[in-house]
Design an enzyme around this catalytic site. Structure first.
Site, PDB file in Angstrom:
ATOM      1  N   ARG A 277       7.435  -1.125   5.704  1.00 26.58           N
ATOM      2  CA  ARG A 277       6.058  -1.611   5.849  1.00 26.58           C
ATOM      3  C   ARG A 277       5.741  -2.018   7.287  1.00 26.58           C
ATOM      4  O   ARG A 277       4.578  -1.923   7.712  1.00 26.58           O
ATOM      5  CB  ARG A 277       5.823  -2.787   4.883  1.00 26.58           C
TER       6      ARG A 277
ATOM      7  N   ILE B 165      -4.237  -3.855   5.184  1.00 27.29           N
ATOM      8  CA  ILE B 165      -3.113  -3.223   4.487  1.00 27.29           C
ATOM      9  C   ILE B 165      -2.872  -4.075   3.261  1.00 27.29           C
ATOM     10  O   ILE B 165      -2.741  -5.300   3.353  1.00 27.29           O
ATOM     11  CB  ILE B 165      -1.857  -3.119   5.379  1.00 27.29           C
ATOM     12  N   SER B 166      -2.905  -3.458   2.089  1.00 27.99           N
ATOM     13  CA  SER B 166      -2.861  -4.217   0.835  1.00 27.99           C
ATOM     14  C   SER B 166      -1.552  -4.981   0.672  1.00 27.99           C
ATOM     15  O   SER B 166      -0.514  -4.605   1.210  1.00 27.99           O
ATOM     16  CB  SER B 166      -3.044  -3.283  -0.363  1.00 27.99           C
ATOM     17  N   GLN B 167      -1.648  -6.053  -0.103  1.00 31.45           N
ATOM     18  CA  GLN B 167      -0.468  -6.824  -0.500  1.00 31.45           C
ATOM     19  C   GLN B 167       0.501  -5.896  -1.250  1.00 31.45           C
ATOM     20  O   GLN B 167       0.072  -5.108  -2.103  1.00 31.45           O
ATOM     21  CB  GLN B 167      -0.955  -7.943  -1.425  1.00 31.45           C
TER      22      GLN B 167
END
Length: 218
Positions: free
Chosen positions: A40, A66-68
């Protein structure tokens, strides 16, 4: 600048992240393995290197995030992916979700309306690892009729309604995962297209996404 070194420390932080989202209820070993395999920190500026493996969203510019990781895993698990599924993703963003999908061996067709993010992803060397991910610049509400039908459709932004054109691009037997709502929180929905063309809708947990906007933003 991004940091493309994937150290033992990064791998250890990813293993901890996987345990956190497992404890939150993600049970698909394939999804957890994909989260563990995709670095990530590659998707964030190196200033975020220390916190890239916290289970939270981060800004990536032009009002996007940026999504969890838990959210990425949750949506991916709901899709019930099979190898070689054709998946339409609405909202490429950082391309993190696309790479998690790509890691699971599906064909990913992903649309981004923000030209700046689309151009960044075209230059993003890590994406060359995934020839099964195809990037498109366009309006998510229109989908990709040329490449339809799709086995799965994934929307990674808060939709004010369920877009009819995207439902039409689903194969019979296919499914869509979409957060729907205009308030601070949206209901995660899964919509299954029946063989006769009708739809069955299921409601899941509440999440918070950036709004799904129409058109293209140069």
């Amino acid at each position: 600048m991004r940091n493309y070194d994937d150290t033992y420390r990064h791998k250890g932080l990813r293993r901890k992240l996987v345990e956190i989202i497992r404890e939150k209820g993600i049970s698909s070993e394939k999804v957890l393995a994909a989260i563990e395999n995709v670095p990530r920190h590659f998707f964030l500026d190196s200033a975020f290197d220390e916190v890239a493996y916290e289970d939270r969203a981060f800004p990536i510019g032009v009002g996007q995030t940026i999504s969890q990781p838990y959210t990425v895993a949750y949506q991916t698990q709901l899709l019930e992916l099979k190898p070689f599924d054709k998946v339409l993703e609405i909202g490429t963003g950082s391309a993190y979700q696309a790479c998690v999908l790509g890691e699971m061996g599906v064909q990913v067709f992903t649309i981004e309306r923000q030209k700046k993010l689309f151009d960044q992803n075209k230059r993003f060397s890590y994406l060359r690892k995934y020839p099964n991910i195809k990037l498109f610049y366009g309006d998510g509400y229109e989908g990709l009729p040329t490449y339809a039908p799709f086995d799965k459709v994934l929307i990674t932004a808060a939709a004010p309604f369920i877009p009819q054109k995207l439902l039409e691009q689903l194969k019979p037997g296919g499914m869509m995962v979409i957060p729907v709502g205009t308030g601070d929180y949206q209901v995660m929905k899964r919509i299954k297209k029946q063989p006769d063309g009708s739809f069955v809708e299921e409601n899941f947990d509440l999440f918070s996404f950036v709004p799904m906007l129409g058109g293209k933003n140069d």
